[in-house]
Design a protein around this motif. Structure first.
Motif, PDB file in Angstrom:
ATOM      1  N   VAL A 160       0.837  -1.195   0.000  1.00  0.00           N
ATOM      2  CA  VAL A 160       0.000   0.000   0.000  1.00  0.00           C
ATOM      3  C   VAL A 160       0.873   1.247   0.000  1.00  0.00           C
ATOM      4  O   VAL A 160       2.072   1.187   0.265  1.00  0.00           O
ATOM      5  CB  VAL A 160      -0.936   0.017   1.225  1.00  0.00           C
ATOM      6  N   GLY A 161       0.236   2.385  -0.285  1.00  0.00           N
ATOM      7  CA  GLY A 161       0.985   3.624  -0.282  1.00  0.00           C
ATOM      8  C   GLY A 161       0.185   4.778  -0.838  1.00  0.00           C
ATOM      9  O   GLY A 161      -1.027   4.678  -1.057  1.00  0.00           O
ATOM     10  N   SER A 162       0.873   5.846  -1.107  1.00  0.00           N
ATOM     11  CA  SER A 162       0.262   7.103  -1.492  1.00  0.00           C
ATOM     12  C   SER A 162      -0.469   7.011  -2.825  1.00  0.00           C
ATOM     13  O   SER A 162      -0.041   6.324  -3.749  1.00  0.00           O
ATOM     14  CB  SER A 162       1.350   8.183  -1.588  1.00  0.00           C
ATOM     15  N   ARG A 163      -1.583   7.748  -2.914  1.00  0.00           N
ATOM     16  CA  ARG A 163      -2.254   7.909  -4.208  1.00  0.00           C
ATOM     17  C   ARG A 163      -1.513   8.911  -5.088  1.00  0.00           C
ATOM     18  O   ARG A 163      -1.774   8.993  -6.281  1.00  0.00           O
ATOM     19  CB  ARG A 163      -3.699   8.365  -4.009  1.00  0.00           C
ATOM     20  N   ASN A 164      -0.625   9.684  -4.500  1.00  0.00           N
ATOM     21  CA  ASN A 164       0.141  10.695  -5.228  1.00  0.00           C
ATOM     22  C   ASN A 164       1.634  10.461  -5.015  1.00  0.00           C
ATOM     23  O   ASN A 164       2.332  11.279  -4.415  1.00  0.00           O
ATOM     24  CB  ASN A 164      -0.236  12.098  -4.737  1.00  0.00           C
ATOM     25  N   PRO A 165       2.147   9.349  -5.502  1.00  0.00           N
ATOM     26  CA  PRO A 165       3.542   9.003  -5.202  1.00  0.00           C
ATOM     27  C   PRO A 165       4.527   9.781  -6.055  1.00  0.00           C
ATOM     28  O   PRO A 165       4.179  10.385  -7.065  1.00  0.00           O
ATOM     29  CB  PRO A 165       3.598   7.514  -5.564  1.00  0.00           C
ATOM     30  N   THR A 166       5.778   9.734  -5.629  1.00  0.00           N
ATOM     31  CA  THR A 166       6.854  10.241  -6.470  1.00  0.00           C
ATOM     32  C   THR A 166       7.121   9.232  -7.575  1.00  0.00           C
ATOM     33  O   THR A 166       6.719   8.072  -7.493  1.00  0.00           O
ATOM     34  CB  THR A 166       8.140  10.428  -5.643  1.00  0.00           C
ATOM     35  N   PRO A 167       7.788   9.649  -8.642  1.00  0.00           N
ATOM     36  CA  PRO A 167       8.162   8.679  -9.681  1.00  0.00           C
ATOM     37  C   PRO A 167       8.975   7.515  -9.120  1.00  0.00           C
ATOM     38  O   PRO A 167       8.785   6.364  -9.513  1.00  0.00           O
ATOM     39  CB  PRO A 167       8.974   9.515 -10.667  1.00  0.00           C
ATOM     40  N   GLN A 168       9.888   7.803  -8.174  1.00  0.00           N
ATOM     41  CA  GLN A 168      10.676   6.726  -7.577  1.00  0.00           C
ATOM     42  C   GLN A 168       9.778   5.757  -6.812  1.00  0.00           C
ATOM     43  O   GLN A 168       9.978   4.549  -6.846  1.00  0.00           O
ATOM     44  CB  GLN A 168      11.736   7.304  -6.624  1.00  0.00           C
ATOM     45  N   GLY A 169       8.763   6.311  -6.112  1.00  0.00           N
ATOM     46  CA  GLY A 169       7.861   5.456  -5.356  1.00  0.00           C
ATOM     47  C   GLY A 169       7.093   4.505  -6.252  1.00  0.00           C
ATOM     48  O   GLY A 169       6.967   3.312  -5.948  1.00  0.00           O
ATOM     49  N   LYS A 170       6.584   5.011  -7.364  1.00  0.00           N
ATOM     50  CA  LYS A 170       5.868   4.139  -8.294  1.00  0.00           C
ATOM     51  C   LYS A 170       6.783   3.068  -8.866  1.00  0.00           C
ATOM     52  O   LYS A 170       6.405   1.898  -8.978  1.00  0.00           O
ATOM     53  CB  LYS A 170       5.274   4.974  -9.431  1.00  0.00           C
ATOM     54  N   GLY A 171       8.002   3.469  -9.207  1.00  0.00           N
ATOM     55  CA  GLY A 171       8.950   2.493  -9.741  1.00  0.00           C
ATOM     56  C   GLY A 171       9.296   1.434  -8.715  1.00  0.00           C
ATOM     57  O   GLY A 171       9.364   0.243  -9.031  1.00  0.00           O
ATOM     58  N   PRO A 184      12.302   3.271   3.218  1.00  0.00           N
ATOM     59  CA  PRO A 184      12.670   4.654   3.534  1.00  0.00           C
ATOM     60  C   PRO A 184      12.799   5.483   2.266  1.00  0.00           C
ATOM     61  O   PRO A 184      13.010   4.957   1.170  1.00  0.00           O
ATOM     62  CB  PRO A 184      14.008   4.502   4.240  1.00  0.00           C
ATOM     63  N   GLY A 185      12.670   6.786   2.414  1.00  0.00           N
ATOM     64  CA  GLY A 185      12.797   7.672   1.263  1.00  0.00           C
ATOM     65  C   GLY A 185      13.538   8.933   1.634  1.00  0.00           C
ATOM     66  O   GLY A 185      14.130   9.048   2.713  1.00  0.00           O
ATOM     67  N   SER A 186      13.475   9.902   0.762  1.00  0.00           N
ATOM     68  CA  SER A 186      14.157  11.169   0.999  1.00  0.00           C
ATOM     69  C   SER A 186      13.537  11.897   2.189  1.00  0.00           C
ATOM     70  O   SER A 186      12.317  11.910   2.367  1.00  0.00           O
ATOM     71  CB  SER A 186      14.051  12.050  -0.243  1.00  0.00           C
ATOM     72  N   ILE A 187      14.365  12.520   2.992  1.00  0.00           N
ATOM     73  CA  ILE A 187      13.866  13.304   4.117  1.00  0.00           C
ATOM     74  C   ILE A 187      13.126  14.543   3.639  1.00  0.00           C
ATOM     75  O   ILE A 187      12.410  15.182   4.420  1.00  0.00           O
ATOM     76  CB  ILE A 187      15.005  13.714   5.069  1.00  0.00           C
ATOM     77  N   HIS A 188      13.272  14.902   2.378  1.00  0.00           N
ATOM     78  CA  HIS A 188      12.614  16.082   1.840  1.00  0.00           C
ATOM     79  C   HIS A 188      11.258  15.771   1.217  1.00  0.00           C
ATOM     80  O   HIS A 188      10.539  16.687   0.855  1.00  0.00           O
ATOM     81  CB  HIS A 188      13.506  16.745   0.780  1.00  0.00           C
ATOM     82  N   GLN A 245       6.586  24.531 -16.821  1.00  0.00           N
ATOM     83  CA  GLN A 245       7.556  23.537 -17.263  1.00  0.00           C
ATOM     84  C   GLN A 245       8.550  23.205 -16.159  1.00  0.00           C
ATOM     85  O   GLN A 245       8.918  22.041 -15.953  1.00  0.00           O
ATOM     86  CB  GLN A 245       8.285  24.044 -18.507  1.00  0.00           C
ATOM     87  N   GLN A 246       8.973  24.216 -15.401  1.00  0.00           N
ATOM     88  CA  GLN A 246       9.906  23.959 -14.302  1.00  0.00           C
ATOM     89  C   GLN A 246       9.239  23.188 -13.159  1.00  0.00           C
ATOM     90  O   GLN A 246       9.847  22.321 -12.544  1.00  0.00           O
ATOM     91  CB  GLN A 246      10.479  25.293 -13.807  1.00  0.00           C
ATOM     92  N   HIS A 247       7.985  23.520 -12.867  1.00  0.00           N
ATOM     93  CA  HIS A 247       7.246  22.752 -11.869  1.00  0.00           C
ATOM     94  C   HIS A 247       7.137  21.281 -12.293  1.00  0.00           C
ATOM     95  O   HIS A 247       7.313  20.361 -11.495  1.00  0.00           O
ATOM     96  CB  HIS A 247       5.843  23.328 -11.674  1.00  0.00           C
ATOM     97  N   GLU A 248       6.857  21.065 -13.569  1.00  0.00           N
ATOM     98  CA  GLU A 248       6.733  19.694 -14.071  1.00  0.00           C
ATOM     99  C   GLU A 248       8.058  18.943 -13.968  1.00  0.00           C
ATOM    100  O   GLU A 248       8.096  17.757 -13.622  1.00  0.00           O
ATOM    101  CB  GLU A 248       6.239  19.716 -15.522  1.00  0.00           C
ATOM    102  N   LEU A 249       9.124  19.648 -14.255  1.00  0.00           N
ATOM    103  CA  LEU A 249      10.443  19.015 -14.173  1.00  0.00           C
ATOM    104  C   LEU A 249      10.787  18.659 -12.733  1.00  0.00           C
ATOM    105  O   LEU A 249      11.326  17.576 -12.460  1.00  0.00           O
ATOM    106  CB  LEU A 249      11.507  19.939 -14.768  1.00  0.00           C
ATOM    107  N   GLY A 286      11.603  14.275  -8.710  1.00  0.00           N
ATOM    108  CA  GLY A 286      11.429  13.654  -7.401  1.00  0.00           C
ATOM    109  C   GLY A 286      12.477  14.174  -6.426  1.00  0.00           C
ATOM    110  O   GLY A 286      12.929  15.312  -6.525  1.00  0.00           O
ATOM    111  N   PHE A 287      12.889  13.316  -5.482  1.00  0.00           N
ATOM    112  CA  PHE A 287      13.817  13.756  -4.443  1.00  0.00           C
ATOM    113  C   PHE A 287      15.117  12.952  -4.416  1.00  0.00           C
ATOM    114  O   PHE A 287      15.962  13.197  -3.575  1.00  0.00           O
ATOM    115  CB  PHE A 287      13.141  13.680  -3.066  1.00  0.00           C
TER     116      PHE A 287
END
Length: 412
Positions: A135-146, A277-281, A356-360, A365-366
Motif C-alpha cells: 500500500v501507499g500514497s495515491r500521489n507518489p513520487t516517480p521513484q515510489g511508483k517504480g 525509507p525515502g528522501s527526508i525532503h 515547465q519547471q514545476h513539471e520538471l 522527485g527527491f
C-alpha cells in the motif's frame, strides 16, 4: 450456493441495525442464517437487542431486488470459458481465507471475481496463497511508483500474492508489477480489495487494470453489487487488505494516510509491517519514516521481506530491486507522470517558476537522477532539460552532483 441459502445470507447482512459483530453472535448461537430467521422474537432477544430482533423478523425492502441482481451477476460468465469466475464466499464456507477468518472483524460475505483456473481448481483460500499487502500514497513520487512496481514483480516471482486496493498511485503500481511477473499461475498474481460493489470499478481509469487482475488474480469486495464509491468504505476495506496478508509493505505514505491504517491493523494482529525509507525532503516518505520509528522493518530489497516471512530464498540478483532501468533511446514527448499538485511542489518561494519547471521538479522527485533517466521519464530532449536544469540550479532548487546527476533541494 442455493438460492435460498444466498437469500438468507443477503438478508442477514442487509438487516438494518445488525452489523458484523451482532451477525457473528447470531451465527454462533443458531448456526446458518436460515436458522436465525426461524427463531422467535424472544429467542432472538436473548442474543441481540430488542430493536435488532424485531428487524430480523422483517424482510429488508430491497431484499429480492438484491437477490435477483446477485444471481444474474453470478450467472453472467458461467457459459464463457474465457471469462473470469464469479463466486460468493461466506463465513460458513470452509474455503474462507484462514488469515482473514482469524481477524477480529472478518466480513460476513465476500464477492469474488477471478481467474477461472484458480477458483475452480482450488477455491478462494487456496487461490490466495501466501499474501503480502502493498500500500501507499495515491500521489507518489516517480521513484515510489517504480519501487512499488519492481518490488511487487520480484516478490510475486518469489511466490507471494500481492494484495492492494486498486487505488491510484502505489496500489496500481503494485498490481501492475505483480501482473508483469514471471511466476507459476497456481496462485493469484494479485488481489484487489475494493471499496465498491464488484459491478463498479473505481477509479474508472482502472477498468482495464481490473479486467486484467480478474484474468490472473482476483477482485474482492464485501459490499453488495451496486455499492458506489463512498468515502467511508475505503478505510473499512483496509482491514481486509491486511487481514488476507501475512505482512504489509508501505512503499510511500504521508503522515495522515489510509495506508497507515492498514499498517496499524497488521501490527495489531501481530503481522509484519515493512516500510521503504525515502528522501527526508519528500512528504510521501514521512509516513514510512514514522512507521520505522515505531518498529516497522526497514526494507531495501525484496529479499528483506522474504527473509522476514521465511519464504524460500531466491537468488539475490533476482530479488534485489532498484528503480526501473532507463533507456537512452528517444521517447515520444509526453506529459510528466506526476502533476505538480500531486507532489505539492507549489509552496512558498516557488510561485515564480514556470509550469515547465514545476513539471520538471515533479519528474525529478527527491532522489539523485541522471540526465538519461530524466529524458526517459519526461520525454523531453536533452537540450531542453539542460536549459531548465541550469535555471533551477541557479535559482537554488536543484543541485548538480558528481557523475552528471541532479537532485532536487529541500527548498524545491
Amino acid at each position: 450456493m442455493q438460492r435460498d441459502e444466498l437469500t438468507a445470507w443477503l438478508r442477514l447482512m442487509s438487516t438494518p441495525g445488525v452489523g458484523n459483530q451482532s451477525a457473528r453472535r447470531l451465527l454462533a448461537a443458531f448456526g446458518l442464517p436460515q436458522q436465525i430467521f426461524e427463531q422467535s422474537l424472544g429467542t432472538l432477544r436473548s442474543c441481540v437487542s430488542g430493536a435488532q430482533a424485531q428487524a430480523l423478523l422483517e424482510e429488508p425492502a430491497n431484499l429480492w431486488r438484491m437477490v435477483d441482481q446477485t444471481v444474474r451477476w453470478l450467472e453472467a460468465p458461467s457459459g464463457n470459458p474465457n471469462m473470469p469466475v464469479r463466486t460468493i464466499c461466506t463465513l460458513g464456507d470452509p474455503d474462507y481465507p484462514p488469515h482473514l477468518l482469524a481477524t477480529d472483524d472478518p466480513p460476513l460475505l465476500l464477492y469474488v471475481e477471478g481467474a477461472r483456473q484458480l477458483l475452480q481448481n482450488g477455491g478462494l483460500a487456496a487461490a490466495s496463497g501466501q499474501c503480502l499487502a502493498m500500500v501507499g500514497s495515491r500521489n507518489p513520487t516517480p521513484q515510489g511508483k517504480g519501487n512499488a512496481r519492481e518490488f511487487a514483480k520480484a516478490l510475486r516471482e518469489s511466490g507471494l500474492t500481492i494484495v492492494s486496493g486498486l487505488a491510484l498511485g502505489i496500489d496500481a503500481a503494485a498490481h501492475e508489477g505483480a501482473l508483469a511477473a514471471d511466476a507459476q499461475p497456481s496462485t493469484a498474481a494479485t488481489i484487489a480489495v475494493v471499496g465498491t460493489g464488484l459491478d463498479c470499478v473505481y477509479p474508472r481509469a482502472h477498468q482495464d487494470l481490473a479486467t486484467r487482475i480478474a484474468l490472473s488474480g482476483m477482485l474482492v469486495s464485501e459490499y453488495p453489487l451496486g455499492t458506489p464509491p463512498l468515502a467511508a468504505n475505503f478505510p473499512k476495506r483496509n482491514r481486509i487488505i491486511s487481514g488476507l496478508s501475512q505482512g504489509t509493505l508501505v512503499v510511500e505514505a504521508a503522515v495522515a494516510s489510509g495506508s497507515l491504517i492498514t499498517a496499524r491493523l497488521a501490527s495489531e494482529r501481530g503481522r509484519e509491517v515493512f516500510a521503504i525509507p525515502g528522501s527526508i525532503h519528500a512528504p510521501q516518505s514521512r509516513g514510512c519514516h514514522a512507521l520505522l520509528r515505531q518498529g516497522a522493518k526497514l526494507v531495501e530489497s525484496a529479499q528483506d521481506v522474504l527473509e522476514e516471512l521465511q519464504m524460500p530464498r531466491e537468488p539475490l540478483e533476482k530479488s534485489r530491486t532498484a528503480p526501473p532501468a532507463t533507456s537512452t533511446s528517444k521517447a515520444k514527448p509526453k506529459t510528466p507522470p506526476i502533476a505538480m499538485q500531486q507532489l505539492d511542489i507549489v509552496s512558498s518561494g516557488l510561485e515564480h517558476l514556470s509550469d515547465q519547471q514545476h513539471e520538471l521538479l515533479g519528474a525529478l522527485g527527491f532522489d539523485p537522477m541522471g540526465l538519461d533517466a530524466l529524458v526517459a521519464r519526461t520525454g523531453w530532449d536533452a537540450a531542453t532539460l539542460q536549459v531548465q536544469l541550469l535555471q533551477l540550479e541557479l535559482d537554488g532548487h536543484v543541485a548538480r552532483l558528481p557523475g552528471g546527476r541532479y537532485q532536487r533541494l529541500a527548498s524545491g
